[in-house]
Design a protein around this motif. Structure first.
Motif, short mmCIF file in Angstrom:
data_model
loop_
_atom_site.label_atom_id
_atom_site.label_comp_id
_atom_site.label_asym_id
_atom_site.label_seq_id
_atom_site.Cartn_x
_atom_site.Cartn_y
_atom_site.Cartn_z
N VAL A 283 32.17 48.44 47.97
CA VAL A 283 33.66 48.19 48.20
C VAL A 283 34.30 48.76 47.04
O VAL A 283 35.57 48.91 46.99
CB VAL A 283 33.94 47.11 48.90
N VAL A 286 36.37 51.92 46.85
CA VAL A 286 37.24 51.79 48.28
C VAL A 286 38.84 51.87 47.67
O VAL A 286 39.22 50.71 46.93
CB VAL A 286 36.97 50.98 49.21
N LEU A 324 33.14 43.37 53.84
CA LEU A 324 33.38 44.79 54.09
C LEU A 324 34.57 44.73 55.11
O LEU A 324 35.57 45.47 54.72
CB LEU A 324 32.44 45.35 54.97
N ALA A 327 37.56 43.92 52.70
CA ALA A 327 37.81 44.98 51.73
C ALA A 327 38.35 46.31 52.29
O ALA A 327 39.25 46.93 51.80
CB ALA A 327 36.66 45.36 50.93
N TYR A 328 37.87 46.57 53.52
CA TYR A 328 38.46 47.86 54.34
C TYR A 328 39.60 47.49 55.07
O TYR A 328 40.33 48.22 55.48
CB TYR A 328 37.62 48.50 55.01
#
Length: 419
Positions: A283, A286, A324, A327-328
């Motif tokens: 991540v 990103v 995840l 973070a996304y």
């Protein structure tokens, strides 16, 4: 449930060569070969370029019997880094069959499959062949095989510039992909360069700081292997892979047909694995905010963990997937935004005790790229810069105006993801 793999232009064939190297070295059992090989033992790969220098390097694979010589579709001169030249092919009577020869080879490869399900394209957005011919082929494949899937692996040129025409080429190619492809895996060269540099410093700290194009292509191929190489999840009871990975990826990360631009990241390690740490590495690159400072979001994401210790991942999957998802910034309206797959084998380093985590997300950071391409194109288009190179090869004002409209519409849709 197999694909035909179509490599177009210099960049597409260079990445395709790395991908084929992974396939041919990792698949030793007949059961693993099915998604990639025809019944005669040759790869279902078609290599197309308007020049011969890159594709001719595949002669070794032809001599070994891995590739079909008739699937090397070569021209005699390049396309001048011009989308219109690659798309229309006007004025090249001796090479006018480049497009037709490719479609004929695709038809034959599709007929060799037990069940043709789609095509995976490898290409660049900047070159004349990679952008223009890829656009035309994508359009023709959609019309010829309307029920088949199309997954595009698209390399984005450096922001600093690779060609004065790259913004026009990128705009036109991206708008064609938006219309005709089902999913677009974007690999920006600037981002790939950073990740390849990190890997080089980790694996060979004494090496030169300069990162080769080969290392960049190898990183892209490694990400593709993490996502698309056969998994136990999609095998029959007899252990034969059905080759469903590309199409299941599309089903997982493209819940909205209009939003299909995908961000991919990968982290790997050898020896002892700590999955939370590996997730943190994934991540890290990103993008968190848009150009306007608005938080990015994802409609959905897919995580693929490959490790001899896949049970260890399953034990830690909740914390990894939570990290995840945060973070996304997965959208709240999708009840199941995260999908994960696991497998015990690593196709890139099958003999090593290695572990990898590859994540593919339908992420709104794609809007930044599309917006930048649209803005740069609009500036050049308003000053009429270089347009005569496109007019002479069959382009019209409507191609640029429709391309700008298409990209701006997608940008607007991505900007409203978190609302």
């Amino acid at each position: 449930m197999s694909a035909v793999w179509l490599q177009i232009g210099q960049c597409g064939n260079q990445i395709g060569q790395e991908w084929c190297q992974i396939i041919t070295s990792a698949n030793k059992k007949e059961a693993d070969m099915y998604p990639f090989y025809s019944r005669d033992g040759k790869l279902s790969v078609i290599c197309v370029d308007s020049e011969q220098k890159v594709v001719r390097k595949l002669q070794k694979q032809i001599r070994s019997g891995a590739l079909r010589e008739s699937n090397l579709i070569l021209g005699k001169q390049g396309r001048g880094n011009n989308w219109a030249y690659g798309y229309h092919d006007i004025g090249l009577e001796s090479e006018h069959s480049l497009f037709k020869r490719t479609m004929e080879s695709l038809r034959k490869e599709a007929e060799r499959r037990d069940c043709y399900c789609g095509t995976v394209l490898f290409h660049s957005l900047s070159g004349g062949t990679g952008s223009g011919l890829s656009s035309r082929l994508c359009e023709a494949i959609r019309e010829e095989y309307p029920t088949g899937h199309i997954l595009s692996v698209s390399v984005v040129p450096h922001q600093a510039g690779e060609s004065p025409l790259q913004h026009y080429n990128s705009l036109l190619c991206l708008s064609w992909l938006q219309r005709y492809a089902d999913g677009i895996l974007l690999f920006p060269n600037d981002e790939v360069l950073k990740q390849a540099s990190v890997l080089q410093r980790r694996d060979a700290p004494e090496a030169s700081s300069q990162v080769s194009s080969s290392a960049m292509n190898a990183y892209i191929a490694s990400c593709l292997a993490g996502l698309l190489h056969p998994l136990k999840l999609f095998t029959t009871q007899s252990g034969i892979s059905m080759g469903m990975e590309p199409w299941e990826l599309l089903r997982s990360v493209c819940p909205m047909p209009a939003l299909k631009f995908l961000h991919t990241a990968q982290a790997s390690i050898r020896g002892t694995v700590f999955w939370d740490s590996l997730a943190s590495s994934v991540v890290q690159p990103v993008p968190r905010q848009s150009l306007a400072g608005k938080p990015h979001h994802s409609t959905a994401l897919l995580a693929v963990a490959r490790s001899p210790q896949e049970d260890a991942f399953l034990l830690n999957s909740s914390s990894v997937l939570k990290k995840l998802k945060q973070a996304y910034r997965c959208v709240p309206w999708n009840p199941c935004p995260v999908t994960f797959w696991t497998d015990s084998a690593s196709p890139v380093t099958p003999s090593c005790h290695s572990h990898s985590l590859t994540v593919c997300a339908n992420h709104s950071s794609a809007a930044d790229l599309l917006q930048r391409v649209a803005q740069q194109t609009r500036t050049m288009y308003a000053s009429r810069a270089f347009l005569h190179w496109y007019w002479r090869h069959g382009c019209e004002d409507g191609d640029f105006e429709q391309g700008l409209e298409t990209l701006c519409s997608v940008v607007e849709d991505y900007h409203h993801l978190g609302d």
